[in-house]
Design a protein around this motif. Structure first.
Motif, PDB file in Angstrom:
ATOM      1  N   ASP A 253       8.372  13.310 -11.793  1.00  0.00           N
ATOM      2  CA  ASP A 253       7.024  14.445 -11.724  1.00  0.00           C
ATOM      3  C   ASP A 253       7.631  15.775 -11.589  1.00  0.00           C
ATOM      4  O   ASP A 253       8.473  16.029 -10.686  1.00  0.00           O
ATOM      5  N   ILE A 254       7.473  16.832 -12.384  1.00  0.00           N
ATOM      6  CA  ILE A 254       7.929  18.264 -12.184  1.00  0.00           C
ATOM      7  C   ILE A 254       7.558  18.867 -10.950  1.00  0.00           C
ATOM      8  O   ILE A 254       8.492  19.286 -10.507  1.00  0.00           O
ATOM      9  N   LYS A 255       6.221  18.676 -10.528  1.00  0.00           N
ATOM     10  CA  LYS A 255       5.931  19.174  -9.166  1.00  0.00           C
ATOM     11  C   LYS A 255       6.632  18.810  -8.232  1.00  0.00           C
ATOM     12  O   LYS A 255       7.044  19.469  -7.128  1.00  0.00           O
TER      13      LYS A 255
ATOM     14  N   VAL B  44       0.806  -1.009  -0.025  1.00  0.00           N
ATOM     15  CA  VAL B  44      -0.125  -0.123   0.089  1.00  0.00           C
ATOM     16  C   VAL B  44       0.923   1.227  -0.109  1.00  0.00           C
ATOM     17  O   VAL B  44       0.776   2.113  -0.786  1.00  0.00           O
ATOM     18  N   GLY B  45       1.957   1.451   1.003  1.00  0.00           N
ATOM     19  CA  GLY B  45       2.611   2.508   0.925  1.00  0.00           C
ATOM     20  C   GLY B  45       3.427   2.501  -0.373  1.00  0.00           C
ATOM     21  O   GLY B  45       3.568   3.751  -0.882  1.00  0.00           O
ATOM     22  N   TRP B  46       3.747   1.609  -1.184  1.00  0.00           N
ATOM     23  CA  TRP B  46       4.442   1.757  -2.448  1.00  0.00           C
ATOM     24  C   TRP B  46       3.337   2.306  -3.436  1.00  0.00           C
ATOM     25  O   TRP B  46       4.052   3.065  -4.206  1.00  0.00           O
ATOM     26  N   LEU B  47       2.333   1.598  -3.413  1.00  0.00           N
ATOM     27  CA  LEU B  47       1.495   2.279  -4.448  1.00  0.00           C
ATOM     28  C   LEU B  47       0.855   3.612  -4.173  1.00  0.00           C
ATOM     29  O   LEU B  47       0.985   4.409  -5.242  1.00  0.00           O
ATOM     30  N   LEU B  48       1.069   4.158  -3.009  1.00  0.00           N
ATOM     31  CA  LEU B  48       0.771   5.442  -2.496  1.00  0.00           C
ATOM     32  C   LEU B  48       1.901   6.289  -2.947  1.00  0.00           C
ATOM     33  O   LEU B  48       1.285   7.329  -3.539  1.00  0.00           O
ATOM     34  N   TYR B  49       3.038   5.796  -2.903  1.00  0.00           N
ATOM     35  CA  TYR B  49       4.012   6.668  -3.211  1.00  0.00           C
ATOM     36  C   TYR B  49       4.195   6.870  -4.644  1.00  0.00           C
ATOM     37  O   TYR B  49       4.911   7.920  -5.086  1.00  0.00           O
ATOM     38  N   ARG B  50       3.583   5.995  -5.041  1.00  0.00           N
ATOM     39  CA  ARG B  50       3.793   6.253  -6.819  1.00  0.00           C
ATOM     40  C   ARG B  50       2.884   7.279  -7.084  1.00  0.00           C
ATOM     41  O   ARG B  50       2.944   7.764  -8.294  1.00  0.00           O
ATOM     42  N   SER B  51       2.005   7.827  -6.438  1.00  0.00           N
ATOM     43  CA  SER B  51       1.118   9.010  -6.515  1.00  0.00           C
ATOM     44  C   SER B  51       1.996  10.308  -6.432  1.00  0.00           C
ATOM     45  O   SER B  51       2.702  10.312  -5.373  1.00  0.00           O
ATOM     46  N   PRO B  52       1.996  11.302  -7.544  1.00  0.00           N
ATOM     47  CA  PRO B  52       2.778  12.529  -7.444  1.00  0.00           C
ATOM     48  C   PRO B  52       2.503  13.251  -6.140  1.00  0.00           C
ATOM     49  O   PRO B  52       3.307  13.730  -5.632  1.00  0.00           O
ATOM     50  N   SER B  53       1.069  13.159  -5.947  1.00  0.00           N
ATOM     51  CA  SER B  53       0.548  14.016  -4.940  1.00  0.00           C
ATOM     52  C   SER B  53       1.119  13.688  -3.552  1.00  0.00           C
ATOM     53  O   SER B  53       1.253  14.349  -2.714  1.00  0.00           O
ATOM     54  N   VAL B  54       1.200  12.372  -3.450  1.00  0.00           N
ATOM     55  CA  VAL B  54       1.757  11.823  -2.056  1.00  0.00           C
ATOM     56  C   VAL B  54       3.186  11.849  -2.000  1.00  0.00           C
ATOM     57  O   VAL B  54       3.734  12.437  -0.667  1.00  0.00           O
ATOM     58  N   ARG B  55       3.964  12.060  -2.817  1.00  0.00           N
ATOM     59  CA  ARG B  55       5.269  12.224  -2.991  1.00  0.00           C
ATOM     60  C   ARG B  55       5.383  13.591  -2.696  1.00  0.00           C
ATOM     61  O   ARG B  55       6.506  14.184  -1.889  1.00  0.00           O
TER      62      ARG B  55
ATOM     63  N   ALA C 287      11.397  22.471 -19.433  1.00  0.00           N
ATOM     64  CA  ALA C 287      11.605  23.967 -19.285  1.00  0.00           C
ATOM     65  C   ALA C 287      10.992  24.533 -17.982  1.00  0.00           C
ATOM     66  O   ALA C 287      11.445  25.235 -17.517  1.00  0.00           O
ATOM     67  N   GLU C 288       9.839  23.885 -17.468  1.00  0.00           N
ATOM     68  CA  GLU C 288       9.306  24.082 -16.357  1.00  0.00           C
ATOM     69  C   GLU C 288      10.416  24.020 -14.948  1.00  0.00           C
ATOM     70  O   GLU C 288      10.642  24.561 -14.145  1.00  0.00           O
ATOM     71  N   VAL C 289      11.174  22.945 -15.091  1.00  0.00           N
ATOM     72  CA  VAL C 289      12.112  22.616 -14.063  1.00  0.00           C
ATOM     73  C   VAL C 289      13.088  23.331 -14.222  1.00  0.00           C
ATOM     74  O   VAL C 289      13.871  23.943 -13.252  1.00  0.00           O
ATOM     75  N   ARG C 290      13.624  23.733 -15.646  1.00  0.00           N
ATOM     76  CA  ARG C 290      14.794  24.641 -15.631  1.00  0.00           C
ATOM     77  C   ARG C 290      14.388  26.154 -15.094  1.00  0.00           C
ATOM     78  O   ARG C 290      15.106  26.829 -14.728  1.00  0.00           O
ATOM     79  N   LYS C 291      13.120  26.492 -15.355  1.00  0.00           N
ATOM     80  CA  LYS C 291      12.657  27.742 -14.898  1.00  0.00           C
ATOM     81  C   LYS C 291      12.513  27.918 -13.328  1.00  0.00           C
ATOM     82  O   LYS C 291      13.134  28.674 -12.801  1.00  0.00           O
TER      83      LYS C 291
END
Length: 255
Positions: free
Chosen positions: A60-62, A22-33, A91-95
């Motif tokens: 994930d860029i965010k 469950v933790g692994w599956l959750l961590y795959r979610s960018p919002s959780v990370r 480009a968003e990451v570079r910015k």
């Protein structure tokens, strides 16, 4: 071992594996990370290594942006991952990397001067070039390191980059006391730029430099008739700042 004990052990193992899954599956979610990264930022020094890794490797860029911000907030040495992020394909990451370096300023941003100059010259994204210019102004580099590149970018196609280049040049001239001979004429010329934001930054920058910019007084007087209110306001304030501490040399008396 009794059958009941084996069954109990098996249940425990299954439960642990379930939690891990469950933790692994959750961590795959960018919002959780993002939440994990935000929490790591409050842990201090023990989380620096993790955050540096996330800032450069997360897919994930965010999440990468959140890690950069966390490093900045911790006052950790965020420069190594930021330098790597300046070369990211997104480009968003570079910015974001250029923006964080801009907000860091000082000694940390100074480490990134060569990379920032490269971004200013060669990055295809205007917003990256914009923040690279601003970061150079806050890094207090020597004039020879950054001024030449900023003078070129003061004439590039994007007004927002030209405006931030004007700001950076004036800051370098003021803080580092760089040779004003090249900077002041360029800022005077920028008072005629087609972009209102560029003219505004040029006027404000000349005022920031102060008495050394006395040669700009005629151009600033002309800018008092600029069609844009912000430019007229900055021109007026610049004239006041320059004249406040400037005494023109007296003519020699005839014998």
């Amino acid at each position: 071992m009794k059958k009941s004990s084996v069954q109990m052990l098996a249940k425990i193992i299954v439960s642990i594996l379930g939690i891990i899954l469950v933790g692994w599956l959750l961590y795959r979610s960018p919002s959780v990370r993002e939440i994990v990264v935000s929490g790591a930022g409050r842990m201090g020094a023990p989380a620096v290594g993790y955050l540096r890794k996330v800032a450069t490797t997360d897919d994930d860029i965010k999440v990468r942006q959140q890690a950069m911000v966390a490093l900045q907030d911790m006052n950790a040495d965020a420069v190594p991952p930021l330098l790597e992020a300046l070369g990211d394909e997104d480009a968003e990451v570079r910015k974001e990397a250029a923006f964080v370096l801009c907000t860091l300023g000082g000694a940390q941003a100074k480490q990134a001067v060569p990379n920032l100059i490269d971004s200013l010259k060669n990055d295809s994204a205007p917003m990256v070039r914009r923040f690279a210019a601003r970061a150079l102004g806050r890094a207090r580099p020597s004039a020879q390191e950054a001024v030449a590149a900023l003078l070129v970018s003061l004439k590039e196609s994007e007004a927002i980059v030209r405006a931030n280049s004007a700001e950076a040049l004036s800051v370098i001239c003021y803080l580092a006391e760089a040779d004003a001979d090249g900077i002041i004429p360029a800022l005077i010329e920028a008072l005629e730029d087609s972009g209102g934001s560029v003219r505004q930054e040029a006027a404000e920058g000349l005022g920031r430099i102060g008495p050394r910019a006395n040669a700009a007084l005629p151009a600033l007087a002309k800018a008092l008739q600029d069609p844009e209110f912000e430019v007229r306001t900055e021109a007026k304030e610049a004239i006041e700042r320059i004249q406040r501490n400037f005494s023109p040399p007296q003519k020699m008396k005839a014998n």
